[in-house]
Enzyme design. Structure first.
Site, short mmCIF file in Angstrom:
data_model
loop_
_atom_site.label_atom_id
_atom_site.label_comp_id
_atom_site.label_asym_id
_atom_site.label_seq_id
_atom_site.Cartn_x
_atom_site.Cartn_y
_atom_site.Cartn_z
N GLY A 26 -10.80 17.55 31.99
CA GLY A 26 -11.50 18.54 32.82
C GLY A 26 -10.75 19.83 33.07
O GLY A 26 -11.35 20.90 33.19
N ASP A 80 -12.52 15.63 44.13
CA ASP A 80 -13.81 15.14 44.64
C ASP A 80 -13.52 13.98 45.59
O ASP A 80 -13.22 14.19 46.77
CB ASP A 80 -14.69 14.75 43.45
CG ASP A 80 -16.15 14.57 43.80
OD1 ASP A 80 -16.42 14.12 44.93
OD2 ASP A 80 -17.03 14.84 42.98
N PHE A 119 -22.93 17.91 41.90
CA PHE A 119 -22.19 17.64 40.67
C PHE A 119 -22.19 18.91 39.83
O PHE A 119 -23.25 19.43 39.47
CB PHE A 119 -22.84 16.47 39.91
CG PHE A 119 -21.93 15.88 38.88
CD1 PHE A 119 -20.91 15.00 39.25
CD2 PHE A 119 -22.06 16.22 37.54
CE1 PHE A 119 -20.05 14.46 38.30
CE2 PHE A 119 -21.20 15.68 36.58
CZ PHE A 119 -20.19 14.79 36.97
N ASP A 127 -17.56 18.00 32.72
CA ASP A 127 -18.64 17.43 31.91
C ASP A 127 -19.64 16.64 32.73
O ASP A 127 -19.36 16.19 33.85
CB ASP A 127 -18.06 16.46 30.87
CG ASP A 127 -17.56 15.17 31.51
OD1 ASP A 127 -16.76 15.25 32.46
OD2 ASP A 127 -18.01 14.07 31.09
#
Ligand SMILES: O=P(O)(O)OC[C@H]1O[C@H](OP(=O)(O)OP(=O)(O)O)[C@H](O)[C@@H]1O
Ligand SMILES: [Mg+2]
Length: 181
Positions: free
Chosen positions: A43, A102, A151, A158
């Site tokens: 990421g 997150d 999200f 992704d």
């Protein structure tokens, strides 16, 4: 592919302004330290490569691949190391570069590992912080921006391995998730 995006949250210009600001701060804070800058794959790849080009000073780069989301939008809760670092972290100033905090599980796992391996210092630079997603207590020392509890995809992030190559960050149309389930 870009037609799957419902809204853009951060444009290429927004992202550039963020990396320039963080780069200036890091150049100041790490002057003379020769940090080991650790990119958390996959990421953080775009963010790390843009960020380090904003820092005109000596540093080493290394890469670690960890994963906990698989193809889902919910964390599995289990962090797996897919590729470890090449360099030793012992007595080094470590700067972890992440795309997003997150639940916090990935970064808790990594900071704990680096401390066990006797790093001199461990700090986190995250492009995005999603405080409402937090399950474990972790805070990033350098944060690009705070995001709502949605999200997000693009610029390295992704959904089911897609959208990492979008040059901006956005939110997908609901029908994209519906098609997968
Ligand atoms: O705070 P957390 O809930 O742990 O979530 C953040 C992590 O999850 C994503 O990685 P992922 O595990 O999906 O792997 P990837 O980077 O290869 O997409 C993201 O890139 C962060 O590394
Ligand atoms: Mg991911």
């Amino acid at each position: 592919m870009s037609s799957d995006i419902l809204k853009v949250l951060y444009s290429q210009d927004d992202i550039h302004a963020i990396t320039a600001r963080l780069g200036a701060e890091l150049k100041h804070d790490y002057a003379g330290k020769n940090p080991l800058v650790v990119c958390i794959l996959k990421g953080a790849i775009m963010f790390m490569t843009d960020l380090v080009r904003e820092i005109d000073d000596y540093m080493e780069l290394d890469f670690m691949d960890v994963s906990s989301y698989g193809d889902a939008t919910e964390s599995s809760g289990e962090v797996k190391i897919i590729k470890d670092l090449d360099a030793s972290v012992k007595d080094r100033d470590i700067l972890i570069v992440e795309d997003i905090v997150d639940t916090g599980r990935t970064l808790k796992y990594l900071t704990d590992i680096f401390k066990t391996r006797h790093a001199k210092s461990v700090r986190i630079c995250a492009l995005m912080d999603k405080p409402e997603g937090r399950v474990v207590d972790v805070h990033a020392d350098y944060v690009g921006t705070t995001v709502p509890n949605e999200f997000v995809v693009g610029y390295g992030l992704d959904y089911a391995e897609r959208y990492r190559n979008l040059p901006y960050i956005g939110v997908l149309k609901p029908e994209i998730y519906a098609a997968k389930s």
